[in-house]
Design an enzyme around this catalytic site. Structure first.
Site, PDB file in Angstrom:
ATOM      1  CG  HIS A  38      -1.859  -1.139   1.441  1.00  0.00           C
ATOM      2  ND1 HIS A  38      -3.001  -1.017   1.008  1.00  0.00           N
ATOM      3  CD2 HIS A  38      -1.536  -2.633   1.589  1.00  0.00           C
ATOM      4  CE1 HIS A  38      -3.705  -2.471   1.134  1.00  0.00           C
ATOM      5  NE2 HIS A  38      -2.646  -3.250   1.594  1.00  0.00           N
ATOM      6  CD  GLU A  44      -4.702  -8.494   7.087  1.00  0.00           C
ATOM      7  OE1 GLU A  44      -5.624  -7.754   6.465  1.00  0.00           O
ATOM      8  OE2 GLU A  44      -3.576  -7.737   7.293  1.00  0.00           O
ATOM      9  CG  ASP A  82       0.236  -5.676   4.006  1.00  0.00           C
ATOM     10  OD1 ASP A  82      -0.506  -5.253   3.309  1.00  0.00           O
ATOM     11  OD2 ASP A  82      -0.453  -6.063   5.218  1.00  0.00           O
ATOM     12  CG  ASP A  83       0.389  -1.448   5.069  1.00  0.00           C
ATOM     13  OD1 ASP A  83       0.064  -0.582   4.471  1.00  0.00           O
ATOM     14  OD2 ASP A  83      -0.247  -2.672   5.426  1.00  0.00           O
TER      15      ASP A  83
HETATM   16  N1  ADE Z   1      -4.570  -1.502   4.306  1.00  0.00           N
HETATM   17  C1  ADE Z   1      -3.148  -1.337   4.662  1.00  0.00           C
HETATM   18  N2  ADE Z   1      -2.917  -2.602   4.926  1.00  0.00           N
HETATM   19  C2  ADE Z   1      -3.991  -3.402   5.258  1.00  0.00           C
HETATM   20  C3  ADE Z   1      -3.874  -4.855   5.503  1.00  0.00           C
HETATM   21  N3  ADE Z   1      -2.781  -5.384   6.090  1.00  0.00           N
HETATM   22  N4  ADE Z   1      -5.101  -5.182   5.689  1.00  0.00           N
HETATM   23  C4  ADE Z   1      -6.222  -4.621   5.308  1.00  0.00           C
HETATM   24  N5  ADE Z   1      -6.164  -3.134   4.806  1.00  0.00           N
HETATM   25  C5  ADE Z   1      -4.864  -2.716   4.898  1.00  0.00           C
HETATM   26 ZN    ZN Z   2      -2.507  -5.226   2.429  1.00  0.00          ZN
END
Ligand code: ADE
Ligand code: ZN
Length: 332
Positions: A13, A192, A270-271
């Site tokens: 993201h 998740e 992911d982040d």
């Molecule tokens: N937005 C950013 N990271 C996320 C994640 N791991 N799960 C769901 N939405 C997200």
């Molecule tokens: Zn994600």
């Protein structure tokens, strides 16, 4: 050692890739007090819901197309320095709208960042437009309509991220129908925070070629077999899963079991700064903590490229680059 391996990622993201130091610079520029979400060079959150709040606060520090170009270029240059040849960036036009920038300028900034990084490093990238589930079905449908009309050649996919516990997949099906009809590749965050039922719903109702995370499918052996049969690719983010408490430790993480059951899987960050990771670190985790061999890791990189939302000519080019880089690492 995985540092030298060629890499690819199809799940990151854009606001989630903002280094805390860059977020602090942005906050100083706009006079924002970051005390509640950024401390001692780290983002502050305690659980999944708080993480999403923190994410939105960080996103609100990027306010112009130039801010977004800089963020995107910074992230892609960093990926390229880790021998990454391909990246798909998940972007949320809602975040552009919410800050008053507007979706067009938001996407223009991100596209410019992709161009700058490609000129500098050769990294190839595409954009996946995402709806945020916790903004509700109408918002996710509006984002799908926007993506369908975007006419931006870098926009090749549609996703839904955000609070998985909000509503059921059925509430969001129309958004995916719009995106599918527009020829966009489909992926969806599922399995998740919620269990296997969420992945089954996604397969039944969205029919995506990929699923974001999807790891909790491992709780249902029939569903694992179904994923293997369908060839659905799971965009797995092990460091994120541990940081968010989806699993208590890497020993409990099902990535290896999923691969051994024939499910197609790949590695993603992911982040990354929110979870104290990076794509390079995910590759290291795969060997050191999850027990993958180097050929298996290269196989996951190949899977990411096979599943990438690009045209066939670009896919062949990327697969050739992977093969060449792989041969060079074997002989050099
Ligand atoms: N937005 C950013 N990271 C996320 C994640 N791991 N799960 C769901 N939405 C997200
Ligand atoms: Zn994600």
């Amino acid at each position: 050692m995985t540092t030298h391996l060629p890499k690819a990622e199809i799940h990151c993201h854009i606001e989630g890739a903002a280094p805390p130091a860059l977020a602090a610079e942005q906050a100083a520029k706009y006079g924002v007090d970051t005390g509640s979400f950024l401390r001692d060079g780290s983002y502050v959150w305690s659980d999944f819901a708080q993480f999403l709040v923190c994410y939105d606060r960080v996103a609100a520090l990027f306010r112009t197309d130039v801010d977004y170009a800089h963020l995107t270029e910074t992230y892609l240059n960093e990926l390229a320095s880790m021998n990454t040849i391909y990246s798909e960036i998940i972007v949320s036009p809602d975040h552009g709208d919410r800050i008053g920038l507007g979706a067009d300028a938001y996407l223009a900034g991100i596209s410019e960042g992709i161009r700058l990084a490609k000129d500098k490093t050769g990294i190839e990238a595409r954009i996946i437009v995402t709806g945020e589930r916790h903004f509700g079905p109408d918002s996710v449908i509006a984002v799908a309509e926007y993506a369908a009309k975007s006419n931006n050649p870098l926009v090749t996919g549609f996703n839904m991220a955000g609070e998985e516990r909000m509503g059921r997949v059925a509430d969001y099906v129309r958004a995916f129908d719009i995106a599918r009809d527009a020829g966009l590749g489909l992926t969806i965050h599922a399995g998740e925070v919620c269990g296997a039922f969420s992945v089954s719903d996604a397969l039944d109702l969205v029919r995506p070629s990929r699923i974001g995370h999807g790891v909790r499918a491992a709780e249902d052996p029939d569903l694992v077999a179904r994923l293997a049969d369908l060839g659905t690719v799971l965009e797995v983010c092990p460091g994120s899963n541990i940081a968010l408490g989806v699993y208590p430790d890497f020993r409990s993480h099902p990535l290896k079991r999923l691969m051994e059951a024939g499910v197609r899987v790949c590695l993603n960050s992911d982040d990354p700064p929110f979870f104290g990771t990076s794509l390079a670190n995910e590759y290291r985790i795969a060997t050191d903590d999850l027990g993958f061999s180097v050929p298996e890791i290269n196989g996951m990189t190949r899977t990411a490229l096979e599943a990438a939302f690009v045209d066939d000519e670009m896919r062949q080019r990327l697969l050739m680059r992977l093969e060449t880089a792989d041969l060079n690492t074997q002989h050099g």
